[in-house]
Design a protein around this motif. Sequence first.
Motif, mmCIF file in Angstrom:
data_model
loop_
_atom_site.group_PDB
_atom_site.id
_atom_site.type_symbol
_atom_site.label_atom_id
_atom_site.label_comp_id
_atom_site.label_asym_id
_atom_site.label_seq_id
_atom_site.Cartn_x
_atom_site.Cartn_y
_atom_site.Cartn_z
ATOM 1 N N LEU B 14 -2.015 -1.163 2.284
ATOM 2 C CA LEU B 14 -0.780 -2.056 2.024
ATOM 3 C C LEU B 14 -0.532 -2.257 0.482
ATOM 4 C CD1 LEU B 14 -0.639 -4.650 5.198
ATOM 5 C CD2 LEU B 14 0.222 -2.198 4.903
ATOM 6 N N GLY B 15 -1.639 -2.762 -0.221
ATOM 7 C CA GLY B 15 -1.228 -2.965 -1.585
ATOM 8 C C GLY B 15 -0.979 -1.672 -2.355
ATOM 9 N N PHE B 16 -1.551 -0.640 -2.322
ATOM 10 C CA PHE B 16 -1.117 0.502 -2.809
ATOM 11 C C PHE B 16 0.172 0.888 -2.469
ATOM 12 C CE2 PHE B 16 -5.449 0.290 -4.541
ATOM 13 C CZ PHE B 16 -5.176 0.713 -6.004
ATOM 14 N N GLY B 17 0.379 0.937 -1.010
ATOM 15 C CA GLY B 17 1.401 1.410 -0.399
ATOM 16 C C GLY B 17 2.876 0.449 -1.176
ATOM 17 N N ALA B 18 2.474 -0.803 -1.602
ATOM 18 C CA ALA B 18 3.703 -1.805 -1.973
ATOM 19 C C ALA B 18 3.704 -1.160 -3.431
ATOM 20 C CB ALA B 18 3.312 -3.009 -2.134
ATOM 21 N N ALA B 19 2.601 -0.767 -3.991
ATOM 22 C CA ALA B 19 2.845 -0.458 -5.416
ATOM 23 C C ALA B 19 3.720 0.835 -5.694
ATOM 24 C CB ALA B 19 1.329 0.026 -5.841
ATOM 25 N N VAL B 20 3.602 1.912 -4.527
ATOM 26 C CA VAL B 20 4.274 2.961 -4.699
ATOM 27 C C VAL B 20 5.768 2.783 -5.215
ATOM 28 C CG1 VAL B 20 5.078 5.019 -3.326
ATOM 29 C CG2 VAL B 20 2.776 4.270 -2.977
ATOM 30 N N VAL B 21 6.247 1.819 -4.130
ATOM 31 C CA VAL B 21 7.679 1.205 -4.537
ATOM 32 C C VAL B 21 7.949 0.465 -5.651
ATOM 33 C CG1 VAL B 21 9.582 -0.065 -3.556
ATOM 34 C CG2 VAL B 21 7.885 1.162 -1.983
ATOM 35 N N LEU B 22 6.908 -0.302 -6.217
ATOM 36 C CA LEU B 22 7.120 -1.137 -7.390
ATOM 37 C C LEU B 22 6.891 -0.786 -8.616
ATOM 38 C CD1 LEU B 22 5.637 -4.530 -5.620
ATOM 39 C CD2 LEU B 22 7.910 -3.833 -5.900
ATOM 40 N N LEU B 23 5.862 0.211 -8.654
ATOM 41 C CA LEU B 23 5.559 0.976 -9.815
ATOM 42 C C LEU B 23 6.746 1.701 -10.478
ATOM 43 C CD1 LEU B 23 1.576 1.684 -9.676
ATOM 44 C CD2 LEU B 23 2.715 -0.058 -11.073
#
Lengths: 176, 199, 374
Positions: B14-23
């Motif tokens: 989930l963390g890296f999934g969110a990073a996909v959108v946020l980065l």
Amino acid sequence: MAYVVERPKLSFAEKLYFPSILKGLKITLGHIIRLMRGRTKVTMQYPEEKWDASLPAHYRGAPTLVTDEVGRERCVACQLCEFICPPRAITITPEQIPTEDKWAKVEKRPREFKIDMIRCIYCGMCEEVCPEQAIYLRKDYAITGTTREEMVHDKKRLYELGGVREGLVNKWNELK
Amino acid sequence: MPQPLFYLFVAVMLGFGAAVVLLRNPVSSALSLVVSFAGLAALYVSLNAYFAGVLQVLVYAGAVMVLFLFIIMLMDIREEQRRKINKVAVVGGAALVVGFVVQLGGVLAGYEAGRKPLDRVPLQLAEAAEARRAVGNVSPGITADLERGTLPDTKLVGEALFTRYHLQLQMVGVLLLVATVGVIVISRREDRVVSGSGE
Amino acid sequence: MDWFLVLSSLIKISGFTFLVILPMVALCSLAERKVSAYIQDRVGPNRVGVPMTIFGAKKDFPLFGLIQPLADGLKFILKEDLTPKHVRKFYFWLAPVLTMVPALLTCAVIPFGSYLNIGGREVKMVIADLNVGPLFTFAIASLGVYGIVLAGWASNSKYPFLGGVRSSSQMISYEIALGLSVVPVLMVFQELNLGMIVEEQDRNGWLLLPLWGEGLSWQRWALLLPMGISFVVFTIAMFAETNRMPFDLPECETELVAGYHTEYSSMKFAMFFLGEYAAMIIGSGLIVTLFLGGWSIPFLPTAELAKTTWWMGLLHMGCFLTKVAAFIFFFMWVRWTLPRFRFDQLMRLGWVFFFELALANVFLTALILMIVKR
Ligand code: SF4
Ligand code: SF4
């Protein structure tokens, strides 16, 4: 005349590459095996094996100063070698020979004679130019040192390396 | 699987999934997605679905994402500019997420078999092997594996695909083939240049 | 929790990766230089030994230069680690790790021995006894491309970038041939567990050498042709995957300076270097496992014996390592024999020749299996 180079027609086996690859592999394997069996001549293993014995007569090693057969230093400090030396490796400090000296008529001799062996390119110009045949390139090639100072050969060291050289020039001989 | 591991991998996913959108750097996003895939693969593996886990890595992380990365690098996409936040879109998106979670909760709450923790449901491999023997022992390899006490997940997937869902598999295959041919036809440049004369 | 299992796994992991693979990587770098030297009629590194003169002795022990890898390692550590100003720092640091780690991870599923009898218990000599062995190695190996691509991209200069792009297209292309060429093998074994595959070969003859057990049947001999094709395609694809010589376009010196690791120095460069060798070792291990009988000793089915005696297991490990070493020699031998391909030739070869060949081979195997089994 115009000459057209025909493209070689490759046979099926040649197009496959594999036969030639195998041939190449065979050749390289042959080299490995021959070397392992000691059949190939390889580079000399330097510090253990040396070629000192087969150095040619004209080999140009370290430049040195020589004395003649009566122990007189041949160099008359004319400084020709200092000026011809391409990398300016030689530094000579001349002095007058005192009148009471046996060789006073020679007039000049080097007080100090330095050759910087880091600079020297072993070209042999000094040997060629010397009118007194006082400087010679010997066969020493392994000149090493751990400091720069050590690599500068002074007069003492140069005579040590050079030794005595007889004959050739006799113009300062008493008998002449 | 031990609980902490489950939460670890879920957090990674989930963390890296969110990073996909946020980065904002596209390459970072793509790589975050790769890590997220890896977390998902780990979850599959923890469910004894080794085949699915490995395929997740092999196909998505190993092939698809490499191509994506490739394209991102070749096109040299720059970092995104910070944009003004569109309030309507944010509210709408949040509402969608909330709705989805509520729906998911509703479905899961009504799923009776899911109440039993997985480790209390033992794999009945020997029984399965017996049952297979009873119906004629179609693929002896699978039965042998079951009798040895290992779960032949790859073989089971293969068996299902190539017997029960054979027709569907073929259809998907033809579909993909058509798509591939289509792409090639579309992307082919008109061959107007005579070979040897240069562009 | 079964402490014996945990402990033995830990020992296997640390023992295999740190005591077998990494020293082998180091020795490979020496072997490469030796082999190249021998092929080119040179002597190769033969000096570095135990420097006894430091301790006041008269002579050094040259040891045929066996200490050379240590000297190389020391050199790498002592070199200045340069990070150019124009690179993307984070990925520049990440890339070397990403090449090294997948290479070491893949060794988890390769059975490096049969069983080892420790205190009456038989321990399987494989780190992770997965039922998806070959797929696992392909999956992890396909991650190795990230390291190279990122290195090329993060370096932010043209030669590394070209190297990175080349390597990714090369790896993706040859992965297909690699995966397809292993399919016939799996069809024959009907098994995805590498340990079981080796045991089967131990009992009934290696895939390429069916000379004992059931291997003597005409069915196995009929399968020899597709298996041979598989072997050739797999090996060549493996060369391409590990960026070894005829396919080392990502780092070809004559065109790209040093390819993707042009901007790297010191230990970071060494990581690329070691990663490449580790990949080569694992690749050899995989080929040996699939086609050349893994740890099995030819003509002597000894898997059962290894379960009861302690020495047989060790012998099997030795056998595996010998085979891998022989195959690594083959890798090097080819490297110093063949010239490099041109990039379009490489792509053509991968897509037009090996892809088709591997695909046709799958059908050929299926056909033969159908005729043979019924
Ligand atoms: S050999 Fe040449 S370089 Fe050396 S001292 Fe003599 S003149 Fe100078
Ligand atoms: S060595 Fe010869 S050239 Fe040089 S100063 Fe002495 S006499 Fe003159």
